[in-house]
Write a protein that holds these residues in place. Structure first.
Motif, mmCIF file in Angstrom:
data_model
loop_
_atom_site.group_PDB
_atom_site.id
_atom_site.type_symbol
_atom_site.label_atom_id
_atom_site.label_comp_id
_atom_site.label_asym_id
_atom_site.label_seq_id
_atom_site.Cartn_x
_atom_site.Cartn_y
_atom_site.Cartn_z
ATOM 1 N N ILE A 137 0.979 -1.005 0.142
ATOM 2 C CA ILE A 137 -0.103 -0.002 0.071
ATOM 3 C C ILE A 137 0.700 1.318 0.032
ATOM 4 C CG2 ILE A 137 -1.750 1.297 1.333
ATOM 5 C CD1 ILE A 137 -2.646 -1.501 2.234
ATOM 6 N N ASP A 138 1.917 1.280 0.670
ATOM 7 C CA ASP A 138 2.895 2.377 0.580
ATOM 8 C C ASP A 138 3.496 2.731 -0.602
ATOM 9 O OD1 ASP A 138 2.446 2.688 3.464
ATOM 10 O OD2 ASP A 138 4.642 1.833 4.136
ATOM 11 N N GLY A 139 3.617 1.629 -1.437
ATOM 12 C CA GLY A 139 3.937 1.629 -2.882
ATOM 13 C C GLY A 139 2.889 2.494 -3.754
ATOM 14 N N LEU A 140 1.688 1.942 -3.618
ATOM 15 C CA LEU A 140 0.501 2.520 -4.064
ATOM 16 C C LEU A 140 0.584 4.092 -3.775
ATOM 17 C CD1 LEU A 140 -1.763 2.158 -6.119
ATOM 18 C CD2 LEU A 140 -3.052 1.421 -4.231
ATOM 19 N N CYS A 141 0.622 4.381 -2.469
ATOM 20 C CA CYS A 141 0.604 5.755 -1.900
ATOM 21 C C CYS A 141 1.706 6.629 -2.772
ATOM 22 C CB CYS A 141 0.736 5.860 -0.482
ATOM 23 S SG CYS A 141 -0.755 5.335 0.249
ATOM 24 N N ASP A 142 2.864 6.028 -2.820
ATOM 25 C CA ASP A 142 4.029 6.615 -3.470
ATOM 26 C C ASP A 142 3.642 7.003 -5.063
ATOM 27 O OD1 ASP A 142 5.521 6.732 -1.078
ATOM 28 O OD2 ASP A 142 6.616 4.935 -1.584
ATOM 29 N N TRP A 143 3.188 6.086 -5.559
ATOM 30 C CA TRP A 143 2.956 6.028 -6.790
ATOM 31 C C TRP A 143 1.852 7.171 -6.966
ATOM 32 C CZ3 TRP A 143 -1.966 5.605 -9.209
ATOM 33 C CH2 TRP A 143 -1.897 5.597 -10.730
ATOM 34 N N THR A 144 0.818 7.338 -6.149
ATOM 35 C CA THR A 144 -0.148 7.968 -6.356
ATOM 36 C C THR A 144 0.484 9.649 -6.204
ATOM 37 O OG1 THR A 144 -1.813 6.812 -5.473
ATOM 38 C CG2 THR A 144 -2.386 9.017 -5.468
ATOM 39 N N HIS A 145 1.318 9.999 -5.375
ATOM 40 C CA HIS A 145 2.088 11.044 -4.981
ATOM 41 C C HIS A 145 2.789 11.579 -6.331
ATOM 42 C CE1 HIS A 145 1.039 10.441 -0.663
ATOM 43 N NE2 HIS A 145 0.398 11.689 -1.015
ATOM 44 N N ARG A 146 3.530 10.587 -6.652
ATOM 45 C CA ARG A 146 4.554 10.518 -8.089
ATOM 46 C C ARG A 146 3.891 11.238 -9.183
ATOM 47 N NH1 ARG A 146 9.025 6.476 -10.157
ATOM 48 N NH2 ARG A 146 9.809 7.809 -11.970
ATOM 49 N N TYR A 147 2.591 10.563 -9.355
ATOM 50 C CA TYR A 147 2.014 10.766 -10.828
ATOM 51 C C TYR A 147 0.459 11.676 -10.532
ATOM 52 C CZ TYR A 147 5.343 7.648 -12.764
ATOM 53 O OH TYR A 147 6.481 7.197 -13.233
ATOM 54 N N PHE A 148 0.608 12.212 -9.313
ATOM 55 C CA PHE A 148 -0.559 12.828 -9.139
ATOM 56 C C PHE A 148 -1.055 14.110 -9.998
ATOM 57 C CE2 PHE A 148 -3.015 16.459 -7.257
ATOM 58 C CZ PHE A 148 -4.119 15.834 -6.714
ATOM 59 N N GLY A 149 0.120 14.790 -10.272
ATOM 60 C CA GLY A 149 -0.058 15.900 -11.491
ATOM 61 C C GLY A 149 -0.361 15.522 -12.808
ATOM 62 N N HIS A 150 0.281 14.439 -13.023
ATOM 63 C CA HIS A 150 0.015 13.945 -14.654
ATOM 64 C C HIS A 150 -1.432 13.369 -14.542
ATOM 65 C CE1 HIS A 150 0.613 11.412 -18.058
ATOM 66 N NE2 HIS A 150 -0.167 10.446 -17.626
ATOM 67 N N ILE A 151 -1.709 12.712 -13.360
ATOM 68 C CA ILE A 151 -3.118 12.231 -13.625
ATOM 69 C C ILE A 151 -4.170 13.352 -13.653
ATOM 70 C CG2 ILE A 151 -5.047 10.954 -12.196
ATOM 71 C CD1 ILE A 151 -2.467 9.139 -11.511
ATOM 72 N N GLU A 152 -3.928 14.248 -12.716
ATOM 73 C CA GLU A 152 -4.943 15.620 -12.745
ATOM 74 C C GLU A 152 -5.154 16.060 -14.120
ATOM 75 O OE1 GLU A 152 -5.709 19.137 -9.563
ATOM 76 O OE2 GLU A 152 -3.564 18.713 -10.157
ATOM 77 N N ALA A 153 -3.989 16.490 -14.798
ATOM 78 C CA ALA A 153 -3.874 17.115 -15.708
ATOM 79 C C ALA A 153 -4.504 15.968 -16.985
ATOM 80 C CB ALA A 153 -2.364 17.328 -16.239
#
Length: 126
Positions: free
Chosen positions: A103-119
């Motif tokens: 789950i920590d890995g999934l959270c890290d992925w979310t933080h890393r790609y948040f801007g990309h996904i939002e755009a």
């Protein structure tokens, strides 16, 4: 503590099969509330009310249902103290801690790609 490894047939663990135990476990554990509860517990031991405060937006009923499910799967341990008023605490077991690492890995992925996904969502929704 030694974690038991899967000893059933490969079909029972196959997530692609609708009738597999693996899919049932995956479906139960991979819901947003279970993931957030596991992340909130981390390496701590928390009481029900503190856990409810940590997982913003979860109802009393939903927290209770998910805690019971996680306990059933052996991912957390529930300790009841014989005091008045009753005191109940929750802590992750070894398998729960192992899942938390994922789950920590999934959270890290979310933080890393948040801007990309939002755009991407903005472009798609336009």
């Amino acid at each position: 503590m030694v974690t038991k490894q899967f000893t059933g047939s490969p079909d029972e663990a196959d997530l692609r099969r609708a009738d597999s135990l693996g899919r049932e476990i995956f479906s139960d554990v991979a819901n947003k509330w279970a993931l957030l509860i596991i992340e909130a517990l981390g390496e701590r031991t928390l009481r029900f009310s503190t856990l409810r405060d940590e997982v913003e937006g979860i109802s009393h009923k939903m927290l209770t249902q998910n805690l019971r499910m996680l306990e059933r799967y052996g991912l957390l341990e529930r300790t009841v103290y014989p005091v008045v008023p009753p005191r109940v605490e929750y802590t992750l077991t070894e398998p729960g801690q192992a899942l938390r690492a994922t789950i920590d890995g999934l959270c890290d992925w979310t933080h890393r790609y948040f801007g990309h996904i939002e755009a991407s969502r903005r472009r798609f929704d336009a």
